[in-house]
Design a protein around this motif. Structure first.
Motif, mmCIF file in Angstrom:
data_model
loop_
_atom_site.group_PDB
_atom_site.id
_atom_site.type_symbol
_atom_site.label_atom_id
_atom_site.label_comp_id
_atom_site.label_asym_id
_atom_site.label_seq_id
_atom_site.Cartn_x
_atom_site.Cartn_y
_atom_site.Cartn_z
ATOM 1 N N LEU A 1 -9.919 23.474 4.687
ATOM 2 C CA LEU A 1 -8.850 22.712 4.064
ATOM 3 C C LEU A 1 -9.354 22.183 2.724
ATOM 4 N N HIS A 2 -8.422 21.857 1.851
ATOM 5 C CA HIS A 2 -8.807 21.321 0.539
ATOM 6 C C HIS A 2 -8.951 19.809 0.638
ATOM 7 N N VAL A 3 -10.185 19.356 0.759
ATOM 8 C CA VAL A 3 -10.486 17.939 0.931
ATOM 9 C C VAL A 3 -11.130 17.405 -0.343
ATOM 10 N N VAL A 4 -10.602 16.316 -0.860
ATOM 11 C CA VAL A 4 -11.146 15.643 -2.034
ATOM 12 C C VAL A 4 -11.598 14.254 -1.611
ATOM 13 N N THR A 5 -12.883 13.944 -1.764
ATOM 14 C CA THR A 5 -13.360 12.597 -1.465
ATOM 15 C C THR A 5 -13.185 11.721 -2.693
ATOM 16 N N GLN A 6 -12.796 10.493 -2.450
ATOM 17 C CA GLN A 6 -12.524 9.569 -3.558
ATOM 18 C C GLN A 6 -13.006 8.172 -3.183
ATOM 19 N N PRO A 7 -14.085 7.690 -3.824
ATOM 20 C CA PRO A 7 -14.538 6.326 -3.529
ATOM 21 C C PRO A 7 -13.424 5.310 -3.788
ATOM 22 N N LYS A 8 -13.299 4.370 -2.852
ATOM 23 C CA LYS A 8 -12.294 3.309 -2.930
ATOM 24 C C LYS A 8 -10.867 3.858 -3.005
ATOM 25 N N ALA A 9 -10.641 5.008 -2.402
ATOM 26 C CA ALA A 9 -9.287 5.561 -2.397
ATOM 27 C C ALA A 9 -8.318 4.671 -1.650
ATOM 28 N N ASP A 10 -8.799 3.967 -0.623
ATOM 29 C CA ASP A 10 -7.910 3.063 0.116
ATOM 30 C C ASP A 10 -7.425 1.923 -0.767
ATOM 31 N N ARG A 11 -8.184 1.601 -1.806
ATOM 32 C CA ARG A 11 -7.789 0.565 -2.761
ATOM 33 C C ARG A 11 -6.951 1.127 -3.906
ATOM 34 N N ASP A 12 -7.319 2.336 -4.372
ATOM 35 C CA ASP A 12 -6.770 2.854 -5.619
ATOM 36 C C ASP A 12 -5.627 3.850 -5.468
ATOM 37 N N CYS A 13 -5.524 4.526 -4.317
ATOM 38 C CA CYS A 13 -4.522 5.581 -4.123
ATOM 39 C C CYS A 13 -3.463 5.098 -3.138
ATOM 40 N N ALA A 14 -2.212 5.105 -3.572
ATOM 41 C CA ALA A 14 -1.152 4.550 -2.731
ATOM 42 C C ALA A 14 -0.986 5.314 -1.426
ATOM 43 N N SER A 15 -1.151 6.631 -1.442
ATOM 44 C CA SER A 15 -0.988 7.395 -0.194
ATOM 45 C C SER A 15 -2.075 7.044 0.813
ATOM 46 N N VAL A 16 -3.281 6.795 0.331
ATOM 47 C CA VAL A 16 -4.379 6.420 1.227
ATOM 48 C C VAL A 16 -4.202 4.980 1.702
ATOM 49 N N ALA A 17 -3.744 4.107 0.816
ATOM 50 C CA ALA A 17 -3.458 2.730 1.226
ATOM 51 C C ALA A 17 -2.396 2.709 2.322
ATOM 52 N N ALA A 18 -1.372 3.560 2.182
ATOM 53 C CA ALA A 18 -0.329 3.638 3.216
ATOM 54 C C ALA A 18 -0.921 4.092 4.538
ATOM 55 N N ALA A 19 -1.776 5.118 4.494
ATOM 56 C CA ALA A 19 -2.428 5.606 5.715
ATOM 57 C C ALA A 19 -3.284 4.519 6.345
ATOM 58 N N SER A 20 -3.970 3.764 5.503
ATOM 59 C CA SER A 20 -4.845 2.713 6.003
ATOM 60 C C SER A 20 -4.063 1.613 6.706
ATOM 61 N N VAL A 21 -2.919 1.208 6.139
ATOM 62 C CA VAL A 21 -2.097 0.167 6.746
ATOM 63 C C VAL A 21 -1.489 0.661 8.060
ATOM 64 N N ILE A 22 -0.960 1.874 8.054
ATOM 65 C CA ILE A 22 -0.341 2.430 9.257
ATOM 66 C C ILE A 22 -1.355 2.534 10.395
ATOM 67 N N ALA A 23 -2.566 3.009 10.085
ATOM 68 C CA ALA A 23 -3.595 3.153 11.110
ATOM 69 C C ALA A 23 -4.092 1.800 11.608
ATOM 70 N N LYS A 24 -4.279 0.868 10.691
ATOM 71 C CA LYS A 24 -4.787 -0.453 11.066
ATOM 72 C C LYS A 24 -3.823 -1.175 11.995
ATOM 73 N N VAL A 25 -2.534 -1.137 11.668
ATOM 74 C CA VAL A 25 -1.538 -1.807 12.500
ATOM 75 C C VAL A 25 -1.476 -1.157 13.881
ATOM 76 N N ALA A 26 -1.523 0.179 13.920
ATOM 77 C CA ALA A 26 -1.475 0.881 15.211
ATOM 78 C C ALA A 26 -2.679 0.513 16.077
ATOM 79 N N ARG A 27 -3.870 0.499 15.484
ATOM 80 C CA ARG A 27 -5.072 0.193 16.276
ATOM 81 C C ARG A 27 -5.087 -1.271 16.717
ATOM 82 N N ASP A 28 -4.715 -2.182 15.815
ATOM 83 C CA ASP A 28 -4.700 -3.604 16.174
ATOM 84 C C ASP A 28 -3.751 -3.860 17.341
ATOM 85 N N ARG A 29 -2.579 -3.258 17.294
ATOM 86 C CA ARG A 29 -1.627 -3.433 18.393
ATOM 87 C C ARG A 29 -2.203 -2.899 19.702
#
Length: 223
Positions: free
Chosen positions: A140-168
């Motif tokens: 697969l075409h994987v691009v690593t990006q330091p601080k992507a969870d901070r800087d990239c909106a799609s990664v931030a969205a993934a981070s919030v969705i995953a965090k809420v699911a795990r916390d629940r």
């Protein structure tokens, strides 16, 4: 210090060569109990044009209340989203790296089932280390990006969705198994807080603990 708002700059750049960009982030990597969860969110040009929800940021920069409010907005904004899970038992058996990869592959499989062309996508992975590719049966075409969870909106969205699911999930574990209440998962979500460590030392581990991670705590309790 003012929190940094994410942008869609990296997504726009990657969409020049791919029909869809998938932001990917993990939560629970360093916890002592519970699963590791990988979130994914797919965006196309249509979602870029709409723009992401106001206030969306890396889940670590948001309060629990704000994450809960933003998770459905993030899910509604992206083309498709999913989470993939790997259990504490898998982490004990295979290690955190392979378990992360397995959870990532499961999340991508869920996107595929929703009609996302994962094989043609660019996957933006938070960090500098590609832990996903070793678990993939096809490249697969994987691009690593330091601080992507901070800087990239799609990664931030993934981070919030995953965090809420795990916390629940961690809260539900305590509600379903009241005898595990002393571990305090409704507050620490399985991470190594003082209360959690003290309860492990006093009560020992339960099936949701990553037993291979607890040797020092249990050894200290036996002295």
């Amino acid at each position: 210090m003012t929190p940094v708002d994410p942008t869609l700059d990296i997504e726009r750049a990657q969409l020049r060569a791919a029909p869809v960009v998938i932001g990917m982030d993990e939560v629970g990597r360093g916890a002592l109990a519970g699963p590791v969860v990988v979130g994914v969110s797919a965006v196309r040009a249509e979602e870029i044009e709409i723009g992401f929800p106001e206030g969306l940021r890396d889940s670590k920069l948001l309060t629990e209340r704000r994450r809960e409010a933003l998770a459905p907005l993030a899910d509604a904004w992206v083309w498709a989203s999913a989470t993939g899970w790997a259990s504490a038992d898998e982490i004990d058996q295979f290690g955190i790296g392979p378990s992360l990869a397995a959870a990532g592959v499961r999340a991508l499989a869920s996107l595929w089932e929703q009609g996302v062309p994962v094989d043609a996508a660019t996957i933006v992975l938070d960090g500098t280390h590609d832990w996903l590719t070793p678990g993939c049966s096809a490249p697969l075409h994987v691009v690593t990006q330091p601080k992507a969870d901070r800087d990239c909106a799609s990664v931030a969205a993934a981070s919030v969705i995953a965090k809420v699911a795990r916390d629940r999930h961690m809260v539900e574990l305590v509600e379903t198994h009241p005898k595990w209440a002393p571990y305090g998962w409704e507050r620490n979500k399985g991470y190594g807080s003082a209360q959690h460590r003290e309860a492990i030392a006093e009560l020992g581990a339960c099936p949701e603990h990553r037993a291979s991670w607890l040797h020092k705590i249990l050894a200290g309790a036996s002295r």
